[in-house]
Design a protein around this motif. Structure first.
Motif: not given
Length: 339
Positions: A186, A190, A295
């Motif tokens: 995952s 991202d 992020p």
């Protein structure tokens, strides 16, 4: 199952994984076999599938050396070898497991396993991180016996520098990893999403996990991929991803990160996390990048990455993999530990 590989063999090679079963230990076993063959050293192979196989082994002679791809070979086959050499990869020395019965077994036998490791001729760890984990587990480290030898990889006919450009209309990423929690697939998605949002380009992610459809990131399955198809993808992609997490408390972590070398054979640089032995496989700013898993860091990375830096890193990645991680280094290692 015992397979006689040579006449008058004085070496027993043991492993829990062997082709056609896929995986890192199978690949590693083949590389050790290749080194033994290159050196002209006859050996027998004992492929065990579980502890019961080891406990019930009926070997007909005693070997001078036992080379064990998993250290439990040295514990249960102690009576069949005069000297033992273990390769230590990672999670096997955490002595825990998500399954309660395996966790209990490892807890009860931990001190006996450690005692056996301390009596072996050599314990060869694939990363400094693994050696430190072994010390934390309770092994009294002796640097004449316990040392680090980083993973290597077979180039065969793959000595091909294959460069792609960041100016390509589509950015391509590959993540060859099992779909299990600590591999963090995952996180790979991202990162790809941030790459698309930051660069304004569509992204393709080659990955075993099926993600929901997204307008910016197209996920392409790696199901049932041949070695040749995988290598072609490594060559075509801009980045290899391995963003593993440290789940040591569950019994899992990334010992080294073999896909970093698989991609590096073609000059495809990796982006990895800072967990486990990954920073030892991927050298930040030299052969790839080690990124914190958030992020903002992903966005900042793609904002600042230039074509010039990317091509420089890609070339250095290829040269470093060829010079420092060529499987021929195993020949010298095996020759040295068998003296």
């Amino acid at each position: 199952m015992l397979t006689n590989k040579g006449q008058n063999s004085r070496i027993l090679l043991t492993t829990p994984d062997y082709p056609p079963r896929l995986g890192g230990l199978s690949t590693f076993t083949l590389l050790v076999e290749k080194a033994l063959k290159n050196l002209g050293l006859p050996y027998d192979l004992y492929h065990w599938k579980d502890i019961q196989d080891l406990k019930s082994a009926q070997l007909t002679k005693k070997y001078q050396h036992g080379i064990h791809i998993h250290f439990m070979g040295s514990y249960y086959l102690n009576d069949f070898c005069e000297k033992h050499i273990n390769f230590i990869h990672g999670s096997e020395i955490l002595f825990t497991s998500p399954k309660w019965y395996k966790k209990l077994f490892k807890f009860l036998f931990k001190k006996f396993f450690l005692r056996k490791l301390q009596s072996c001729k050599y314990n060869i760890c694939i990363s400094e991180f693994t050696l430190k984990k072994l010390e934390f587990a309770g092994l009294s480290i002796d640097y004449s016996r316990d040392f680090v030898f980083h993973n290597c990889i077979d180039f065969q006919n793959k000595k091909e520098l294959s460069l792609v450009s960041l100016s390509d209309p589509v950015l391509k990423f590959i993540c060859v990893a099992r779909d299990v929690p600590h591999k963090n697939l995952s996180g790979a998605f991202d990162l790809c999403l941030k790459a698309a949002q930051t660069t304004g380009k569509p992204v393709e992610l080659y990955c075993p996990k099926a993600f929901p459809e997204h307008p910016l990131v197209k996920t392409i399955s790696l199901d049932k991929l041949s070695d040749e198809e995988r290598d072609s993808l490594y060559q075509a992609c801009h980045f290899n991803l391995l963003l593993s997490l440290d789940h040591s408390y569950k019994g899992f972590y990334e010992g080294f990160g073999l896909t970093v070398l698989e991609a590096g054979r073609f000059g495809t640089p990796s982006i990895v996390s800072s967990h486990g032995g990954l920073p030892e496989a991927c050298h930040h700013g030299k052969t790839g990048w080690v990124l914190p898993l958030n992020p903002k860091n992903f966005s900042r990375f793609f904002q600042n990455l230039t074509e010039e830096e990317y091509l420089r890193i890609a070339k250095q990645c290829y040269n470093h993999t060829l010079q420092s991680h060529h499987s021929g280094h195993y020949d010298e290692l095996i020759k040295g530990v068998l003296r």
